[in-house]
Design a protein around this motif. Sequence first.
Motif, PDB file in Angstrom:
ATOM      1  N   PRO A 293       0.822  -1.214   0.000  1.00 51.53           N
ATOM      2  CA  PRO A 293       0.000   0.000   0.000  1.00 51.53           C
ATOM      3  C   PRO A 293       0.860   1.270   0.000  1.00 51.53           C
ATOM      4  O   PRO A 293       1.643   1.506   0.916  1.00 51.53           O
ATOM      5  CB  PRO A 293      -0.802  -0.124   1.299  1.00 51.53           C
ATOM      6  CG  PRO A 293      -0.877  -1.600   1.555  1.00 51.53           C
ATOM      7  CD  PRO A 293       0.446  -2.133   1.084  1.00 51.53           C
ATOM      8  N   GLY A 294       0.764   2.056  -1.066  1.00 46.21           N
ATOM      9  CA  GLY A 294       1.462   3.325  -1.138  1.00 46.21           C
ATOM     10  C   GLY A 294       2.879   3.272  -1.638  1.00 46.21           C
ATOM     11  O   GLY A 294       3.577   4.300  -1.634  1.00 46.21           O
ATOM     12  N   ALA A 295       3.358   2.105  -2.095  1.00 47.19           N
ATOM     13  CA  ALA A 295       4.749   2.021  -2.557  1.00 47.19           C
ATOM     14  C   ALA A 295       4.960   0.727  -3.337  1.00 47.19           C
ATOM     15  O   ALA A 295       4.109  -0.166  -3.380  1.00 47.19           O
ATOM     16  CB  ALA A 295       5.723   2.075  -1.380  1.00 47.19           C
ATOM     17  N   SER A 296       6.135   0.637  -3.956  1.00 48.26           N
ATOM     18  CA  SER A 296       6.603  -0.576  -4.611  1.00 48.26           C
ATOM     19  C   SER A 296       7.975  -0.892  -4.050  1.00 48.26           C
ATOM     20  O   SER A 296       8.885  -0.063  -4.137  1.00 48.26           O
ATOM     21  CB  SER A 296       6.672  -0.381  -6.126  1.00 48.26           C
ATOM     22  OG  SER A 296       7.122  -1.556  -6.772  1.00 48.26           O
ATOM     23  N   LEU A 297       8.132  -2.068  -3.444  1.00 54.87           N
ATOM     24  CA  LEU A 297       9.385  -2.437  -2.798  1.00 54.87           C
ATOM     25  C   LEU A 297      10.270  -3.246  -3.736  1.00 54.87           C
ATOM     26  O   LEU A 297       9.876  -4.315  -4.221  1.00 54.87           O
ATOM     27  CB  LEU A 297       9.128  -3.292  -1.547  1.00 54.87           C
ATOM     28  CG  LEU A 297       8.540  -2.653  -0.301  1.00 54.87           C
ATOM     29  CD1 LEU A 297       8.515  -3.678   0.825  1.00 54.87           C
ATOM     30  CD2 LEU A 297       9.308  -1.418   0.120  1.00 54.87           C
TER      31      LEU A 297
ATOM     32  N   MET B  19      17.399  -6.183   7.246  1.00 53.57           N
ATOM     33  CA  MET B  19      16.741  -4.883   7.290  1.00 53.57           C
ATOM     34  C   MET B  19      17.783  -3.778   7.487  1.00 53.57           C
ATOM     35  O   MET B  19      18.434  -3.715   8.529  1.00 53.57           O
ATOM     36  CB  MET B  19      15.727  -4.843   8.438  1.00 53.57           C
ATOM     37  CG  MET B  19      14.607  -5.853   8.314  1.00 53.57           C
ATOM     38  SD  MET B  19      13.473  -5.845   9.751  1.00 53.57           S
ATOM     39  CE  MET B  19      12.812  -4.180   9.689  1.00 53.57           C
ATOM     40  N   PRO B  20      17.941  -2.878   6.504  1.00 52.10           N
ATOM     41  CA  PRO B  20      18.917  -1.793   6.646  1.00 52.10           C
ATOM     42  C   PRO B  20      18.359  -0.643   7.472  1.00 52.10           C
ATOM     43  O   PRO B  20      17.152  -0.555   7.727  1.00 52.10           O
ATOM     44  CB  PRO B  20      19.152  -1.367   5.193  1.00 52.10           C
ATOM     45  CG  PRO B  20      17.820  -1.603   4.549  1.00 52.10           C
ATOM     46  CD  PRO B  20      17.255  -2.846   5.204  1.00 52.10           C
ATOM     47  N   GLY B  21      19.240   0.259   7.862  1.00 51.21           N
ATOM     48  CA  GLY B  21      18.828   1.443   8.609  1.00 51.21           C
ATOM     49  C   GLY B  21      19.261   2.714   7.911  1.00 51.21           C
ATOM     50  O   GLY B  21      20.029   2.695   6.952  1.00 51.21           O
ATOM     51  N   GLY B  22      18.775   3.853   8.408  1.00 47.78           N
ATOM     52  CA  GLY B  22      19.161   5.145   7.872  1.00 47.78           C
ATOM     53  C   GLY B  22      18.876   5.258   6.388  1.00 47.78           C
ATOM     54  O   GLY B  22      17.828   4.832   5.906  1.00 47.78           O
ATOM     55  N   PRO B  23      19.818   5.816   5.606  1.00 49.26           N
ATOM     56  CA  PRO B  23      19.621   5.961   4.169  1.00 49.26           C
ATOM     57  C   PRO B  23      20.048   4.730   3.379  1.00 49.26           C
ATOM     58  O   PRO B  23      20.069   4.759   2.151  1.00 49.26           O
ATOM     59  CB  PRO B  23      20.524   7.149   3.820  1.00 49.26           C
ATOM     60  CG  PRO B  23      21.659   7.032   4.790  1.00 49.26           C
ATOM     61  CD  PRO B  23      21.049   6.496   6.065  1.00 49.26           C
TER      62      PRO B  23
ATOM     63  N   PRO C  75      14.081  -0.033   1.480  1.00 50.64           N
ATOM     64  CA  PRO C  75      12.869   0.469   2.138  1.00 50.64           C
ATOM     65  C   PRO C  75      12.150   1.493   1.271  1.00 50.64           C
ATOM     66  O   PRO C  75      12.762   2.176   0.440  1.00 50.64           O
ATOM     67  CB  PRO C  75      13.419   1.124   3.416  1.00 50.64           C
ATOM     68  CG  PRO C  75      14.707   0.408   3.684  1.00 50.64           C
ATOM     69  CD  PRO C  75      15.281   0.135   2.318  1.00 50.64           C
ATOM     70  N   ARG C  76      10.859   1.595   1.468  1.00 45.35           N
ATOM     71  CA  ARG C  76      10.067   2.523   0.644  1.00 45.35           C
ATOM     72  C   ARG C  76      10.622   3.944   0.748  1.00 45.35           C
ATOM     73  O   ARG C  76      11.058   4.397   1.802  1.00 45.35           O
ATOM     74  CB  ARG C  76       8.590   2.487   1.016  1.00 45.35           C
ATOM     75  CG  ARG C  76       8.248   3.082   2.357  1.00 45.35           C
ATOM     76  CD  ARG C  76       6.740   3.310   2.479  1.00 45.35           C
ATOM     77  NE  ARG C  76       5.985   2.069   2.455  1.00 45.35           N
ATOM     78  CZ  ARG C  76       4.675   1.994   2.199  1.00 45.35           C
ATOM     79  NH1 ARG C  76       3.990   3.097   1.927  1.00 45.35           N
ATOM     80  NH2 ARG C  76       4.051   0.832   2.214  1.00 45.35           N
ATOM     81  N   GLY C  77      10.626   4.625  -0.382  1.00 46.51           N
ATOM     82  CA  GLY C  77      11.137   5.982  -0.454  1.00 46.51           C
ATOM     83  C   GLY C  77      12.626   6.068  -0.710  1.00 46.51           C
ATOM     84  O   GLY C  77      13.140   7.160  -0.955  1.00 46.51           O
ATOM     85  N   LEU C  78      13.334   4.934  -0.666  1.00 47.71           N
ATOM     86  CA  LEU C  78      14.780   4.910  -0.853  1.00 47.71           C
ATOM     87  C   LEU C  78      15.143   4.141  -2.121  1.00 47.71           C
ATOM     88  O   LEU C  78      14.539   3.107  -2.431  1.00 47.71           O
ATOM     89  CB  LEU C  78      15.472   4.269   0.347  1.00 47.71           C
ATOM     90  CG  LEU C  78      15.291   4.962   1.701  1.00 47.71           C
ATOM     91  CD1 LEU C  78      15.952   4.150   2.803  1.00 47.71           C
ATOM     92  CD2 LEU C  78      15.856   6.376   1.674  1.00 47.71           C
ATOM     93  N   SER C  79      16.127   4.649  -2.844  1.00 44.34           N
ATOM     94  CA  SER C  79      16.718   3.973  -4.015  1.00 44.34           C
ATOM     95  C   SER C  79      15.656   3.515  -4.999  1.00 44.34           C
ATOM     96  O   SER C  79      14.975   4.320  -5.590  1.00 44.34           O
ATOM     97  CB  SER C  79      17.627   2.835  -3.546  1.00 44.34           C
ATOM     98  OG  SER C  79      18.708   3.355  -2.789  1.00 44.34           O
ATOM     99  N   HIS C  80      15.469   2.188  -5.142  1.00 41.08           N
ATOM    100  CA  HIS C  80      14.603   1.656  -6.189  1.00 41.08           C
ATOM    101  C   HIS C  80      13.185   1.355  -5.712  1.00 41.08           C
ATOM    102  O   HIS C  80      12.437   0.666  -6.409  1.00 41.08           O
ATOM    103  CB  HIS C  80      15.211   0.368  -6.760  1.00 41.08           C
ATOM    104  CG  HIS C  80      16.611   0.515  -7.240  1.00 41.08           C
ATOM    105  ND1 HIS C  80      17.698   0.205  -6.452  1.00 41.08           N
ATOM    106  CD2 HIS C  80      17.116   0.969  -8.423  1.00 41.08           C
ATOM    107  CE1 HIS C  80      18.809   0.447  -7.115  1.00 41.08           C
ATOM    108  NE2 HIS C  80      18.489   0.919  -8.307  1.00 41.08           N
TER     109      HIS C  80
END
Length: 285
Positions: free
Chosen positions: A15-19, A33-37, A61-66
């Motif tokens: 919901p709201g993103a593509s991982l 699971m990564p952290g930060g950026p 994570p959603r909003g980061l990279s791909h």
Amino acid sequence: MPTTAPTKTDYLDVPGASLYYEVRGSGPVLVMMPGGPADAGSFRKIAGLLASNYTVVTYDPRGLSHSPLKGELRDDRIVQIFADDVHRLLEATTKEAAFVFASSGGAVISLELVARHPEQVRTLLAHEPPSPILLPDPARAKADMYDIVQTYRSAGIGPTMQKFMMQTRIRQAPPPPPAGEPSPEAREAMAQMQRNMDFWFRHYFQAIGDYEPDFEALKRVSTRIVPGVGADSQGELAHEGGLGLAKRLGTTAVEFPGAHGGADTNAPEFAVRLREVFGDGAPSR
């Protein structure tokens, strides 16, 4: 030696993103699971080393990279939303309880995942969660995190990183930039990291500071929760977070090679220690 097994890449609609996620190896599922950026790339060294024992799943994570957003993101619910993303990723990649290794801010998010979906996680290794509630002076740590966010919004990345390094007390210097003119690929990677840093400080950083795990629920879950700390990060904020988590859960933190980023900088030794914590899995033949 790292595995030569192929890496499968795919996207999972949430919901709201593509991982974006990567799968390599065989055996029981191990989600990292990564952290930060950070994104899936931060685990590529160690993922290759673990792929002979586990089906290693890494992701952006959603909003980061791909992993693009497909709608508005509620900053005050980021921890819960990110945890739900991993819940859905686990549903998509395994029917059995999985192993989870979570680093830094990812370790904070993993506590929400386990509190909500303990049946999905056999063992969680939460490495150095930088949560103010786990520190000796939570109010001061939370105020410092708020100040860092405000500094980023008003003064940009330079002053922000100075305050960040002072607050976290991280001693490990970042690697120097490569000499010479960067390649187009390197320039794109640097631009992507800048975008990730912007997302981190504008949306994600304060959410980690505001979140308070449900420790009573975590004490009741079926999941085995193992707090981790770096052998070379004593005195750093996130190391104190790992010790604080162990104290809250009435257990002992397990020491891992390297400092806060030991899974990358000390990947071979770190992988050995992870196998000791998780067990050997089911080695491929």
